[in-house]
Write a protein that holds these residues in place. Structure first.
Motif, PDB file in Angstrom:
ATOM      1  N   VAL A  32       0.809  -1.431   0.408  1.00 27.37           N
ATOM      2  CA  VAL A  32       0.105  -0.420   0.003  1.00 27.37           C
ATOM      3  C   VAL A  32       1.234   2.026   0.558  1.00 27.37           C
ATOM      4  O   VAL A  32       0.541   2.149  -0.973  1.00 27.37           O
ATOM      5  CB  VAL A  32      -0.881   0.228   1.114  1.00 27.37           C
ATOM      6  N   ALA A  35       2.571   1.304  -3.400  1.00 28.83           N
ATOM      7  CA  ALA A  35       1.665   2.060  -3.787  1.00 28.83           C
ATOM      8  C   ALA A  35       1.323   4.036  -3.902  1.00 28.83           C
ATOM      9  O   ALA A  35       1.115   4.540  -4.943  1.00 28.83           O
ATOM     10  CB  ALA A  35       0.116   1.168  -4.087  1.00 28.83           C
ATOM     11  N   GLN A 109     -10.414   5.213  -8.628  1.00 30.63           N
ATOM     12  CA  GLN A 109      -9.886   3.692  -8.735  1.00 30.63           C
ATOM     13  C   GLN A 109      -9.398   2.752  -7.613  1.00 30.63           C
ATOM     14  O   GLN A 109      -9.342   1.777  -7.717  1.00 30.63           O
ATOM     15  CB  GLN A 109      -9.584   3.946  -9.804  1.00 30.63           C
ATOM     16  N   PHE A 110      -9.312   3.507  -6.069  1.00 34.31           N
ATOM     17  CA  PHE A 110      -7.351   3.474  -5.389  1.00 34.31           C
ATOM     18  C   PHE A 110      -8.233   2.227  -4.427  1.00 34.31           C
ATOM     19  O   PHE A 110      -7.145   2.174  -3.280  1.00 34.31           O
ATOM     20  CB  PHE A 110      -6.978   4.233  -4.738  1.00 34.31           C
ATOM     21  N   PHE A 111     -10.269   2.044  -3.980  1.00 33.34           N
ATOM     22  CA  PHE A 111     -10.381   1.219  -3.841  1.00 33.34           C
ATOM     23  C   PHE A 111      -9.747  -0.550  -3.907  1.00 33.34           C
ATOM     24  O   PHE A 111     -10.016  -0.805  -2.756  1.00 33.34           O
ATOM     25  CB  PHE A 111     -11.695   1.041  -4.224  1.00 33.34           C
ATOM     26  N   VAL A 112      -8.548  -0.585  -4.451  1.00 33.61           N
ATOM     27  CA  VAL A 112      -8.033  -1.489  -4.609  1.00 33.61           C
ATOM     28  C   VAL A 112      -6.784  -1.733  -3.340  1.00 33.61           C
ATOM     29  O   VAL A 112      -6.860  -3.247  -3.295  1.00 33.61           O
ATOM     30  CB  VAL A 112      -7.439  -2.634  -6.380  1.00 33.61           C
ATOM     31  N   LEU A 113      -6.996  -0.775  -2.518  1.00 33.97           N
ATOM     32  CA  LEU A 113      -5.918  -0.714  -1.548  1.00 33.97           C
ATOM     33  C   LEU A 113      -6.367  -1.863  -0.273  1.00 33.97           C
ATOM     34  O   LEU A 113      -5.613  -2.262   0.088  1.00 33.97           O
ATOM     35  CB  LEU A 113      -5.482   0.487  -1.256  1.00 33.97           C
ATOM     36  N   PHE A 115      -7.955  -4.396  -0.911  1.00 33.95           N
ATOM     37  CA  PHE A 115      -7.957  -6.303  -1.116  1.00 33.95           C
ATOM     38  C   PHE A 115      -6.866  -6.820  -0.050  1.00 33.95           C
ATOM     39  O   PHE A 115      -6.568  -7.556   0.793  1.00 33.95           O
ATOM     40  CB  PHE A 115      -7.682  -6.438  -2.421  1.00 33.95           C
ATOM     41  N   PRO A 116      -5.587  -6.425  -0.229  1.00 29.90           N
ATOM     42  CA  PRO A 116      -4.166  -6.675   0.223  1.00 29.90           C
ATOM     43  C   PRO A 116      -4.238  -6.571   2.121  1.00 29.90           C
ATOM     44  O   PRO A 116      -4.148  -7.822   2.325  1.00 29.90           O
ATOM     45  CB  PRO A 116      -3.092  -6.517  -0.193  1.00 29.90           C
ATOM     46  N   VAL A 163     -21.775  -2.956  -5.129  1.00 34.07           N
ATOM     47  CA  VAL A 163     -22.190  -4.117  -4.326  1.00 34.07           C
ATOM     48  C   VAL A 163     -21.478  -5.041  -4.849  1.00 34.07           C
ATOM     49  O   VAL A 163     -20.548  -6.426  -3.980  1.00 34.07           O
ATOM     50  CB  VAL A 163     -23.098  -4.463  -5.113  1.00 34.07           C
ATOM     51  N   MET A 164     -20.726  -4.979  -6.169  1.00 30.67           N
ATOM     52  CA  MET A 164     -19.638  -5.981  -6.604  1.00 30.67           C
ATOM     53  C   MET A 164     -18.144  -5.621  -5.772  1.00 30.67           C
ATOM     54  O   MET A 164     -17.795  -6.753  -5.416  1.00 30.67           O
ATOM     55  CB  MET A 164     -19.184  -5.153  -8.281  1.00 30.67           C
ATOM     56  N   ARG A 165     -17.728  -4.306  -5.468  1.00 31.74           N
ATOM     57  CA  ARG A 165     -16.616  -3.788  -4.788  1.00 31.74           C
ATOM     58  C   ARG A 165     -16.584  -5.202  -3.102  1.00 31.74           C
ATOM     59  O   ARG A 165     -15.907  -5.056  -2.798  1.00 31.74           O
ATOM     60  CB  ARG A 165     -16.207  -2.531  -4.741  1.00 31.74           C
ATOM     61  N   ILE A 167     -18.840  -7.020  -2.339  1.00 31.99           N
ATOM     62  CA  ILE A 167     -18.466  -8.912  -2.022  1.00 31.99           C
ATOM     63  C   ILE A 167     -16.971  -8.793  -2.316  1.00 31.99           C
ATOM     64  O   ILE A 167     -16.900 -10.042  -1.202  1.00 31.99           O
ATOM     65  CB  ILE A 167     -19.768  -9.114  -3.146  1.00 31.99           C
ATOM     66  N   VAL A 168     -16.201  -8.467  -2.582  1.00 33.81           N
ATOM     67  CA  VAL A 168     -14.714  -8.616  -3.460  1.00 33.81           C
ATOM     68  C   VAL A 168     -13.913  -8.697  -2.137  1.00 33.81           C
ATOM     69  O   VAL A 168     -13.155  -9.330  -1.757  1.00 33.81           O
ATOM     70  CB  VAL A 168     -14.255  -8.144  -4.406  1.00 33.81           C
ATOM     71  N   MET A 172     -12.170 -11.819   0.515  1.00 30.74           N
ATOM     72  CA  MET A 172     -11.240 -11.994   0.792  1.00 30.74           C
ATOM     73  C   MET A 172     -10.883 -11.771   2.013  1.00 30.74           C
ATOM     74  O   MET A 172      -9.724 -12.722   2.323  1.00 30.74           O
ATOM     75  CB  MET A 172     -10.564 -10.173   0.484  1.00 30.74           C
TER      76      MET A 172
END
Lengths: 196, 257
Positions: A32, A35, A109-113, A115-116, A163-165, A167-168, A172
């Motif tokens: 993180v 990034a 778009q930085f919501f992916v941070l 996940f890890p 909702v998709m985000r 759920i993922v 995780m």
């Protein structure tokens, strides 16, 4: 009834899990930080923006240096400190989602941070703590999207994406902790004298 | 009891050589002594060593047993992908062709996963190559959906994360690195080709986070493997100590005659 061959108490097992799993949270945080620093350097358009955003990552980097240093010297922090550091990760990521210039909330778009960080936490803590942490991450992210007014609540495409985000993020946490419990059962089996 | 014959080349053996892993019944069993071991079939018969099973032949420390345990995570990750995919496919569909592609891919994945799940429930971990192929299929399905939805703009790229989680904990490091590199490479090319230049930092972040998930999962799996090896060693040392104490009347410092 206690098994005479059991060599670890549940408390010891939790402490061991924390010790051995802590490296995963450290590496997740490094990802993180890397990034964040690259993004700040890459996307800054003026000096003021760079000097305002970079200190957050420098502080996080210093904290992780400290935590990692403690870990490699064999004296890692206790579970409260690790939990607090992990919650700070969530708050920082949520701040990026809310405050990042140009795109806020659902458009960021930085919501992916998330996940890890959620995945690494799930590999270290027991189910209840992990579930609470995952729910906190989901609430923070969904709250950030709602508070920035980027979720229209019309059951349209944006709601679907949210909702998709969510759920993922939940996946995780669930998958990480599921694997953690499998491994814990295997270790417990070994400690009882039956290879699991 | 399983009718599996004992062959040290076909089974995972504990470090002390006293236990072996029966992949059919998914149990650790005592290694038969010379007097109790069934006759090994003659070389060249159908019971010959099966090269498609047994990661140890080429993957170092992580073995089929680890794959079997990690496979449950893979199967659940895939069910999440399938369930979410179905839900989202029926949520405001617009284009017939896109919906057809989505449903066909998801249903095909569901059939494959049903087979793998049934194998697990019956205590028969699937053949390694089938598991590897299924993971390739996961990545291929997500990639197909991303392509159909115009690459970078597609929100379904996040399903790569669920796929990589399962792969990172189930597969050995080399394979995890390979699968992750393929995913990052393929998605990276698609995203860079379809994203505007100002969104390249976003693409970078996505790719870096996929790599981070792979590293964290595999790091944990390797650490757990080491802990298990240590636990076996400690357990055996304790057993040896007990044996020594019982043979020397409780005095462990008795010198041999």
């Amino acid at each position: 009834m206690s098994n005479p061959r059991e060599v670890r108490t549940p408390k010891q097992a939790e402490q061991e899990d924390l010790f051995f799993g802590q490296s995963v949270t450290l590496w997740a945080r490094w990802s993180v930080i890397v990034a964040g620093i690259v993004l700040v350097l890459w996307t800054s358009t003026d000096v003021a923006l760079l000097t305002q955003t970079m200190p957050f990552f420098l502080v996080l980097m210093a904290v992780n240096f400290f935590l990692h240093g403690r870990y490699v010297t064999g004296s890692p922090l206790n579970r409260v400190a690790v939990t607090v550091a992990s919650v700070v990760d969530l708050i920082l990521i949520t701040a990026i989602v809310v405050l990042w210039p140009g795109s806020h909330g659902l458009q960021n778009q930085f919501f992916v941070l998330y996940f890890p960080v959620v995945f690494a936490f799930a590999l270290v803590f027991t189910r209840k703590i992990e579930a609470a942490y995952t729910v906190l991450a989901i609430v923070l992210y969904a709250g950030a999207c709602v508070l920035t007014g980027t979720v229209p609540f019309d059951l349209g495409n944006d709601d679907k994406v949210l909702v998709m985000r969510v759920i993922v993020i939940a996946a995780m946490g669930f998958l990480g902790n599921y694997y953690f419990r499998i491994q814990r059962d295997r270790l417990a089996g070994l400690a009882k004298g039956t290879p699991a | 009891m399983s009718a599996t014959y004992w062959d040290p080349h076909d089974h995972l053996v504990s470090p002390d050589g006293k236990w072996y892993w029966d992949g059919v019944t998914r149990e650790w069993k005592a290694v038969p002594t010379a007097s109790t071991a069934p006759e090994k079939p003659a070389p060249g018969t159908s019971a010959k060593k099966q090269p498609e099973r047994g990661l140890s032949s080429f993957a170092g420390e992580v073995r089929s047993e680890d794959l079997a345990y990690g496979q449950t995570v893979l199967v659940w990750a895939r069910w999440i992908l399938i369930g979410t995919g179905l839900l989202l496919s029926f949520w405001g569909p617009k284009d017939l062709l896109m919906l057809q592609v989505q449903l066909a891919a998801i249903i095909a994945l569901a059939f494959g996963n049903f087979y793998l799940h049934v194998q697990l429930l019956r205590g028969h971990p699937a053949i390694d190559n089938v598991v590897f192929g299924a993971s390739i299929a996961d990545i291929a399905v997500v990639t197909a959906l991303v392509l159909v939805q115009h690459g970078y703009e597609s929100p379904v790229f996040i399903f790569y994360f669920a796929a990589i989680v399962g792969i990172s904990v189930a597969f050995p490091t080399l394979l995890t690195a390979g699968y992750s590199a393929i995913t990052i490479g393929v998605y990276g090319i698609i995203a860079l080709a379809t994203a505007p230049a100002e969104d390249y930092p976003v693409v970078f972040t996505r790719l870096l986070m996929i790599a981070a998930i792979a590293v964290c999962g595999n790091l944990f799996a390797r650490g757990e493997g080491k802990r298990r090896a240590d636990a076996i060693r400690i357990h055996n040392e304790m057993l040896d100590e007990v044996e020594q104490q019982s043979s020397t009347g409780g005095n462990v410092n008795v010198e041999p005659a």
